[in-house]
Design a protein around this motif. Structure first.
Motif, PDB file in Angstrom:
ATOM      1  N   PRO A   1       0.803  -1.219   0.000  1.00  0.00           N
ATOM      2  CA  PRO A   1       0.000   0.000   0.000  1.00  0.00           C
ATOM      3  C   PRO A   1       0.839   1.274   0.000  1.00  0.00           C
ATOM      4  O   PRO A   1       1.984   1.290   0.463  1.00  0.00           O
ATOM      5  CB  PRO A   1      -0.770  -0.110   1.317  1.00  0.00           C
ATOM      6  CG  PRO A   1       0.208  -0.800   2.231  1.00  0.00           C
ATOM      7  CD  PRO A   1       0.941  -1.785   1.347  1.00  0.00           C
TER       8      PRO A   1
ATOM      9  N   VAL B   1      -5.833   5.014   0.754  1.00  0.00           N
ATOM     10  CA  VAL B   1      -4.740   4.071   0.538  1.00  0.00           C
ATOM     11  C   VAL B   1      -4.930   3.485  -0.850  1.00  0.00           C
ATOM     12  O   VAL B   1      -6.042   3.107  -1.232  1.00  0.00           O
ATOM     13  CB  VAL B   1      -4.748   2.937   1.594  1.00  0.00           C
ATOM     14  CG1 VAL B   1      -3.737   1.854   1.246  1.00  0.00           C
ATOM     15  CG2 VAL B   1      -4.464   3.508   2.978  1.00  0.00           C
TER      16      VAL B   1
ATOM     17  N   PHE C   1      -3.318   0.684  -3.897  1.00  0.00           N
ATOM     18  CA  PHE C   1      -2.411  -0.409  -4.210  1.00  0.00           C
ATOM     19  C   PHE C   1      -2.637  -0.804  -5.654  1.00  0.00           C
ATOM     20  O   PHE C   1      -3.693  -0.539  -6.237  1.00  0.00           O
ATOM     21  CB  PHE C   1      -2.561  -1.603  -3.251  1.00  0.00           C
ATOM     22  CG  PHE C   1      -3.878  -2.325  -3.326  1.00  0.00           C
ATOM     23  CD1 PHE C   1      -4.064  -3.411  -4.177  1.00  0.00           C
ATOM     24  CD2 PHE C   1      -4.927  -1.935  -2.513  1.00  0.00           C
ATOM     25  CE1 PHE C   1      -5.266  -4.093  -4.228  1.00  0.00           C
ATOM     26  CE2 PHE C   1      -6.138  -2.605  -2.562  1.00  0.00           C
ATOM     27  CZ  PHE C   1      -6.316  -3.689  -3.416  1.00  0.00           C
TER      28      PHE C   1
ATOM     29  N   LEU D   1      -7.701  -3.567   6.422  1.00  0.00           N
ATOM     30  CA  LEU D   1      -6.257  -3.625   6.201  1.00  0.00           C
ATOM     31  C   LEU D   1      -5.568  -3.793   7.551  1.00  0.00           C
ATOM     32  O   LEU D   1      -5.946  -3.117   8.514  1.00  0.00           O
ATOM     33  CB  LEU D   1      -5.746  -2.320   5.602  1.00  0.00           C
ATOM     34  CG  LEU D   1      -5.864  -2.103   4.115  1.00  0.00           C
ATOM     35  CD1 LEU D   1      -5.376  -0.697   3.769  1.00  0.00           C
ATOM     36  CD2 LEU D   1      -5.073  -3.121   3.347  1.00  0.00           C
TER      37      LEU D   1
END
Length: 159
Positions: free
Chosen positions: A44, A51, A53, A73
């Motif tokens: 991340p 966040v 990714f 998470l």
């Protein structure tokens, strides 16, 4: 979010967010279309309350998030074994939020820049060329954070 049992180990939300944004990897937990849990490690990169990714543009992660966008998470850092105590020291963060695939190219590029600045800062001169070659077949997911908390166990010699 559930109340933390070991309140003396709680850390301030600001510090928990720092741990989350700084971690090398996190585990993303979600629910699959079949109702079963699914968890996968991700790399991340975050800014503010978001966040990001990267991932493949298709696959089970995206199916899970489409089915149920609420995700969790978890990450940890500074893990030090204390064998003489059968324990460890650590700093960890847990975050809840809504995940969504990013489809806007400008946001994808901003997210990829954030990710690359975190994981490949010495190679940023090649960023634009890499984007030109791979943007069309790179998936980006953003998680808008709803709750973040952190926990730590300090070394016995620390106060």
């Amino acid at each position: 979010m559930r109340e933390m049992r070991r309140k003396e180990r709680a850390m301030a939300e600001k510090e928990a967010r720092r741990v989350l944004h700084a971690c090398e990897y996190a585990v993303l937990s979600m629910v699959g279309p079949d109702g079963k849990p699914y968890a996968v490690p991700i790399s991340p990169a975050g800014v503010g309350n978001t966040v990001y990714f990267h991932c493949a543009p298709a696959g089970y992660k995206l199916e899970c998030m489409e089915h149920e966008p609420e995700v969790c998470l978890v990450c940890a850092e500074d893990i030090v074994p204390l064998p003489e105590q059968f324990s460890t020291t650590y700093r960890s963060a847990i975050a809840y939020g809504r995940a969504k695939a990013v489809t806007d190219d400008a946001e994808k590029i901003r997210a990829l820049r954030l990710i690359c600045e975190k994981y490949a800062p010495s190679n940023m001169e090649g960023f634009d060329e890499a984007i030109r070659k791979s943007l069309a077949h790179t998936g980006i997911v953003k998680i808008e954070l709803r709750e973040v908390s952190g926990k730590q166990k300090k070394h016995p010699k620390e106060k």
